[in-house]
Scaffold this motif. Structure first.
Motif, mmCIF file in Angstrom:
data_model
loop_
_atom_site.group_PDB
_atom_site.id
_atom_site.type_symbol
_atom_site.label_atom_id
_atom_site.label_comp_id
_atom_site.label_asym_id
_atom_site.label_seq_id
_atom_site.Cartn_x
_atom_site.Cartn_y
_atom_site.Cartn_z
ATOM 1 N N UNK A 1 -14.936 2.707 2.565
ATOM 2 C CA UNK A 1 -15.715 1.781 3.383
ATOM 3 C C UNK A 1 -15.165 0.365 3.217
ATOM 4 N N UNK A 2 -14.685 -0.212 4.325
ATOM 5 C CA UNK A 2 -14.106 -1.547 4.266
ATOM 6 C C UNK A 2 -15.136 -2.595 3.883
ATOM 7 N N UNK A 3 -16.416 -2.327 4.152
ATOM 8 C CA UNK A 3 -17.454 -3.327 3.890
ATOM 9 C C UNK A 3 -17.680 -3.536 2.396
ATOM 10 N N UNK A 4 -17.236 -2.570 1.585
ATOM 11 C CA UNK A 4 -17.439 -2.696 0.141
ATOM 12 C C UNK A 4 -16.327 -3.490 -0.532
ATOM 13 N N UNK A 5 -15.303 -3.860 0.208
ATOM 14 C CA UNK A 5 -14.172 -4.585 -0.364
ATOM 15 C C UNK A 5 -14.498 -6.068 -0.431
ATOM 16 N N UNK A 6 -14.242 -6.694 -1.593
ATOM 17 C CA UNK A 6 -14.576 -8.113 -1.763
ATOM 18 C C UNK A 6 -13.766 -8.975 -0.810
ATOM 19 N N UNK A 7 -12.470 -8.693 -0.676
ATOM 20 C CA UNK A 7 -11.613 -9.437 0.238
ATOM 21 C C UNK A 7 -11.296 -8.518 1.408
ATOM 22 N N UNK A 8 -11.834 -8.794 2.569
ATOM 23 C CA UNK A 8 -11.610 -7.889 3.712
ATOM 24 C C UNK A 8 -10.148 -7.834 4.093
ATOM 25 N N UNK A 9 -9.640 -6.665 4.469
ATOM 26 C CA UNK A 9 -8.231 -6.513 4.843
ATOM 27 C C UNK A 9 -7.932 -7.206 6.166
ATOM 28 N N UNK A 10 -6.665 -7.512 6.366
ATOM 29 C CA UNK A 10 -6.221 -8.106 7.618
ATOM 30 C C UNK A 10 -5.799 -6.970 8.546
ATOM 31 N N UNK A 11 -6.537 -6.724 9.614
ATOM 32 C CA UNK A 11 -6.195 -5.608 10.512
ATOM 33 C C UNK A 11 -4.800 -5.732 11.100
ATOM 34 N N UNK A 12 -4.266 -6.967 11.172
ATOM 35 C CA UNK A 12 -2.944 -7.156 11.775
ATOM 36 C C UNK A 12 -1.863 -6.464 10.971
ATOM 37 N N UNK A 13 -2.015 -6.390 9.637
ATOM 38 C CA UNK A 13 -1.003 -5.740 8.811
ATOM 39 C C UNK A 13 -0.794 -4.297 9.250
ATOM 40 N N UNK A 14 -1.897 -3.582 9.377
ATOM 41 C CA UNK A 14 -1.787 -2.174 9.739
ATOM 42 C C UNK A 14 -1.299 -2.005 11.162
ATOM 43 N N UNK A 15 -1.735 -2.873 12.071
ATOM 44 C CA UNK A 15 -1.317 -2.787 13.469
ATOM 45 C C UNK A 15 0.191 -2.984 13.583
ATOM 46 N N UNK A 16 0.718 -3.993 12.871
ATOM 47 C CA UNK A 16 2.153 -4.294 12.934
ATOM 48 C C UNK A 16 2.958 -3.145 12.355
ATOM 49 N N UNK A 17 2.563 -2.661 11.202
ATOM 50 C CA UNK A 17 3.309 -1.590 10.552
ATOM 51 C C UNK A 17 3.267 -0.324 11.394
ATOM 52 N N UNK A 18 2.092 -0.004 11.936
ATOM 53 C CA UNK A 18 1.973 1.204 12.754
ATOM 54 C C UNK A 18 2.860 1.098 13.990
ATOM 55 N N UNK A 19 2.924 -0.097 14.590
ATOM 56 C CA UNK A 19 3.758 -0.287 15.775
ATOM 57 C C UNK A 19 5.230 -0.121 15.437
ATOM 58 N N UNK A 20 5.661 -0.671 14.303
ATOM 59 C CA UNK A 20 7.060 -0.544 13.908
ATOM 60 C C UNK A 20 7.413 0.910 13.621
ATOM 61 N N UNK A 21 6.500 1.630 12.985
ATOM 62 C CA UNK A 21 6.762 3.033 12.675
ATOM 63 C C UNK A 21 6.890 3.849 13.965
ATOM 64 N N UNK A 22 5.978 3.626 14.912
ATOM 65 C CA UNK A 22 6.016 4.382 16.170
ATOM 66 C C UNK A 22 7.292 4.087 16.945
ATOM 67 N N UNK A 23 7.677 2.809 17.001
ATOM 68 C CA UNK A 23 8.893 2.448 17.729
ATOM 69 C C UNK A 23 10.136 3.025 17.038
ATOM 70 N N UNK A 24 10.146 2.960 15.695
ATOM 71 C CA UNK A 24 11.274 3.515 14.950
ATOM 72 C C UNK A 24 11.414 5.000 15.228
ATOM 73 N N UNK A 25 10.273 5.714 15.259
ATOM 74 C CA UNK A 25 10.316 7.154 15.518
ATOM 75 C C UNK A 25 10.854 7.445 16.921
ATOM 76 N N UNK A 26 10.487 6.609 17.904
ATOM 77 C CA UNK A 26 10.984 6.808 19.263
ATOM 78 C C UNK A 26 12.492 6.570 19.347
ATOM 79 N N UNK A 27 12.993 5.736 18.433
ATOM 80 C CA UNK A 27 14.444 5.486 18.392
ATOM 81 C C UNK A 27 15.172 6.518 17.534
ATOM 82 N N UNK A 28 14.420 7.493 17.027
ATOM 83 C CA UNK A 28 15.033 8.528 16.219
ATOM 84 C C UNK A 28 15.271 8.128 14.780
ATOM 85 N N UNK A 29 14.547 7.107 14.300
ATOM 86 C CA UNK A 29 14.726 6.621 12.932
ATOM 87 C C UNK A 29 13.570 7.087 12.054
#
Length: 603
Positions: free
Chosen positions: A523-551
Motif C-alpha cells: 500500500x503506497x499510502x503507508x509509505x512515509x515518503x510517497x514515490x514519484x510516479x514518473x520514475x516508474x512511467x519513464x522506466x516502463x516506457x524505456x523497457x517497452x521501447x527497448x523490447x520493440x527494438x529487439x533489445x
C-alpha cells in the motif's frame, strides 16, 4: 669381669677412614687445580674457600677471599630478583640460580661472566658458586649480530636494524621520559640508478652505493655535531636510504637535513676511472611520535617520495596531509599503473546478472580490482580514469578480456549440466581507437574456446551515441561475430532511442538512478515518503521501447526486493545489484552455478 675395654681398631674401619681422607684430599686437589672458577660458600653467604681460577678471574688472592661476602664478589645483590633467588638457594628452597653479570676487574677492564649457584651434596657446608668467563662468546654473538644487522655493500645498518631502531623510538617509554617527543625521517631514492647497473655492471653500482653511503654518513655526522643526536643512516634495499632523526625539533630540521643530503650528492663520483653524476629524490616526514606507527610513518615517507619523483626528481618534498588526501594517491597510482599490470596486481571479481522471471543466474559482469601493495584493494573508479589518460587502459582491458573469457569457459567446463552463463566486460572508447579491439576479441575467443554469444562488451552511453567511423565499424564487426554489445549507465547521456535503433546494440543497462525510485511495496499510502510516479512511467516506457527494438534490459543497483518486484512487473529482463550479490571471487560464482536456481536476496 664386667665392662668392656677398647681393643685395636678393626682393619675395615682403618681402610674406610683412609679412603675418606684420600677422597677428601683428591677432591681438594681437583677443586684447587680446576680451570673453572669456583668458590664454596656457607649458608650465611660467606666464602669458605675459593680456587685459584676464581681468584684470577676477579683479580684477588684466593686465600684472602675466605670469610668474604660472596654476593659482593660476583655482583648478586645488584637487583632484587637475583638477590632473592640467591638467598633461596642458600636456604635450600631453590635448586639452582644462573645469571649473567658484568664484573669490574681491579686492572680496569670488564669481564662478562655467567654465575651458577648450586647446593653441594646433601649435608655439605653450603653451596658451590662457579663463574664462567663468557666474554669470547658474547664478542662472537656481537659480531654475528653486526653482520646480520648491517648491509655488506655499504656497511650501513640494514632494513632490519632500521626498523628495530624505529620501533624502539616510537615506544611510549622512549619518547615520554625525555626529548622532544617527535620523530623525523628522510626517505631517499637515487634517480636513475638502474641505468648504472644495466650499463656499467653491478660491481660499479655497488661502489656507487658505498660512495653514496659515505657521503650520507658524513652529512649525518655533521648534523649530529650541531644537535643532541646523530641521525641514523640506513640502507633499506636497492638504491633506497633512510635518515632517521629521533627527538627531532620540527620540519625545519628535517628540511635542512634533506637539503644537505642532496647537496652532498651533487659532486660527481670517481669510481675506478668512471666519473658518474647522479641525483636523488627525498620524501620528508616529521611528526609527533605519539600515535605514530612504524608502518604509518613509512607509508607517509613512501608517498612523499612519490611526490618528489612526480614533481621532477632531484628534490626533496615535505609530507602534506591535505595534498596526501587529494593528490598523492592519484599521482602514485598513475606512476605505478603500467608496472602493476606486468606484476599481476590486478584481479577480477564477478557480479551476478539474474533473470527477473526465474531468478536464475544468466551472466556475470567482470569488475577489475587493483590489489595495490600500498593502498590496498582499489575499485575501478580509483584508476580507470588514469588508465584512460595514459593509454594503459589498452593493456589493462586486453588482460581483463582474456581473464574473464578464460574464467567463463572454465565455469562452462566445470558445470556441463547447467546452461552456460555469459560474461560481460567493460570496454573504454580508447580501446577502440588505440587498439584493434575486433582482432583482440577474436584472438581471445579462439584461445579460450568461449563461444562469441557468451561474451558481452559494455560501453557507456556517451561513448556509443554518435559513434561513427572506426568505433561504429568495430561495434558492427563484433556484433556480426556474435558478441553482444551492451550500453552501460543508459539514461544518463543522450537517451536518443531513435539513433539507438541504427546501432549494433543488443542490451540496455539502466542507470541505477532510475532504480532508486522503486523503494515501495504494498500500500503506497503507508509509505512515509510517497514515490514519484514518473520514475516508474519513464522506466516502463524505456523497457517497452527497448523490447520493440529487439533489445533486452538490465536494471543496475537493485538493492531491495521491492525494487525487484516492481521491475519484474513492468517487464525488466535482468537485475544486477546487492540484493542478489556483491561482486565476488570466481569460486563463489562456481558455488552458485551448482545450485538449481539462484536464491533472490542470498548474499
Amino acid at each position: 669381669m664386667s665392662g668392656t675395654s677398647e681393643g685395636p681398631t678393626p682393619a675395615a674401619d682403618l681402610d674406610r677412614s683412609a679412603v675418606t681422607d684420600s677422597d677428601h684430599n683428591t677432591y681438594h686437589r681437583v677443586f684447587a687445580a680446576a680451570p673453572l672458577s669456583m668458590a664454596v660458600v656457607d649458608r650465611e653467604g660467606l666464602v669458605i674457600s675459593a680456587n685459584a681460577a676464581f681468584g684470577d678471574l676477579i683479580g684477588a688472592d684466593p686465600d684472602g677471599l675466605t670469610g668474604r661476602v660472596a654476593a659482593d664478589l660476583v655482583d648478586l645483590a645488584s637487583d632484587a630478583r637475583t638477590w632473592h633467588a640467591y638467598r633461596e638457594v642458600l636456604r635450600g628452597r631453590q635448586a639452582r640460580l644462573r645469571c649473567t653479570r658484568r664484573l669490574k676487574h681491579p686492572e680496569g677492564h670488564s669481564v662478562w661472566v655467567q654465575v651458577t649457584v648450586a647446593p653441594l651434596a646433601e649435608g655439605g657446608p653450603g653451596v658451590l658458586v662457579s663463574v664462567a668467563d663468557i666474554g669470547a662468546r658474547r664478542e662472537l654473538q656481537a659480531r654475528l649480530r653486526h653482520l646480520q644487522m648491517h648491509d655488506p655493500v655499504t656497511r650501513l645498518p640494514n632494513r632490519t636494524l632500521f626498523f628495530e631502531r624505529l620501533t624502539a623510538a616510537l615506544e611510549a617509554e622512549s619518547y615520554e621520559q625525555s626529548g622532544t617527543g617527535r620523530i623525523g625521517l628522510c626517505y631517499l631514492d637515487l634517480d636513475g640508478f638502474k641505468a648504472v647497473n644495466d650499463t656499467l655492471g653491478h660491481r660499479v653500482g655497488d661502489r656507487l652505493l658505498a660512495a653514496v653511503a659515505e657521503r650520507l654518513t658524513r652529512v649525518a655526522d655533521e648534523t649530529g655535531y650541531a644537535r643532541a643526536g646523530t641521525p641514523l643512516v640506513a640502507r633499506l634495499g636497492g638504491d633506497e636510504f633512510a635518515l632517521l632523526v629521533e627527538d627531532s625539533t620540527g620540519t625545519e630540521q628535517l628540511a635542512d637535513l634533506a637539503e644537505s643530503a642532496l647537496k652532498a650528492l651533487e659532486a660527481p663520483f670517481d669510481l675506478a676511472g668512471q666519473r658518474l653524476s647522479l641525483t636523488a629524490s627525498v620524501g620528508v616526514v616529521e611528526r609527533h611520535a605519539a600515535g605514530t606507527t612504524a608502518t604509518g610513518l613509512m607509508q607517509a615517507a613512501d608517498t612523499t617520495l612519490y611526490w618528489a619523483k612526480a614533481d621532477g626528481k632531484a628534490r626533496w618534498t615535505l609530507f602534506d596531509p591535505e595534498r596526501n588526501a587529494h593528490l598523492v594517491t592519484r599521482q602514485a597510482l598513475s606512476s605505478t599503473l603500467r608496472p602493476a599490470i606486468e606484476r599481476g596486481e590486478f584481479a577480477l571479481e564477478y557480479q551476478p546478472l539474474v533473470g527477473m522471471e526465474d531468478g536464475r543466474l544468466s551472466g556475470v559482469e567482470a569488475l577489475v580490482r587493483w590489489n595495490h601493495p600500498q593502498f590496498g584493494t582499489l575499485a575501478p573508479n580509483r584508476f580507470i580514469g588514469l588508465a584512460e589518460e595514459d593509454g594503459s587502459i589498452v593493456q589493462l582491458g586486453r588482460w581483463a578480456l582474456a581473464t574473464a573469457c578464460r574464467q567463463a569457459r572454465r565455469w562452462q567446463l566445470d558445470h556441463p549440466g547447467e546452461p552456460p552463463i555469459f560474461v560481460s566486460v567493460n570496454v573504454a572508447v580508447r580501446q577502440v581507437w588505440d587498439s584493434d579491439l575486433v582482432a583482440d576479441v577474436a584472438e581471445t575467443l579462439a584461445e579460450t574456446g568461449l563461444a562469441p554469444h557468451l561474451l558481452q562488451l559494455e560501453l557507456t552511453e556517451s561513448a556509443v551515441m554518435g559513434s561513427a567511423g572506426r568505433p561504429l565499424q568495430a561495434l558492427q564487426a563484433l556484433s556480426d561475430m556474435g558478441v553482444r554489445i551492451a550500453i552501460d549507465d543508459f539514461g544518463t547521456g543522450y537517451s536518443n532511442l531513435a539513433y539507438l535503433s541504427r546501432l549494433p546494440v543488443s542490451v540496455l543497462k539502466l542507470d541505477g538512478s532510475f532504480v532508486r525510485g522503486f523503494q515501495y511495496e504494498g500500500d503506497k499510502s503507508t509509505v512515509a515518503v510517497p514515490p514519484n510516479p514518473a520514475d516508474e512511467v519513464i522506466v516502463e516506457a524505456m523497457i517497452q521501447l527497448a523490447h520493440r527494438l529487439g533489445l533486452t534490459v538490465t536494471a543496475e543497483c537493485v538493492e531491495t526486493s521491492a525494487q525487484a518486484t516492481r521491475l519484474r512487473r513492468i517487464g525488466c529482463d535482468t537485475g544486477q545489484g546487492w540484493l542478489y550479490s556483491r561482486p565476488v571471487p570466481p569460486d563463489r560464482i562456481s558455488e552458485l552455478l551448482g545450485e538449481q536456481a539462484y536464491a533472490v536476496g542470498k548474499p
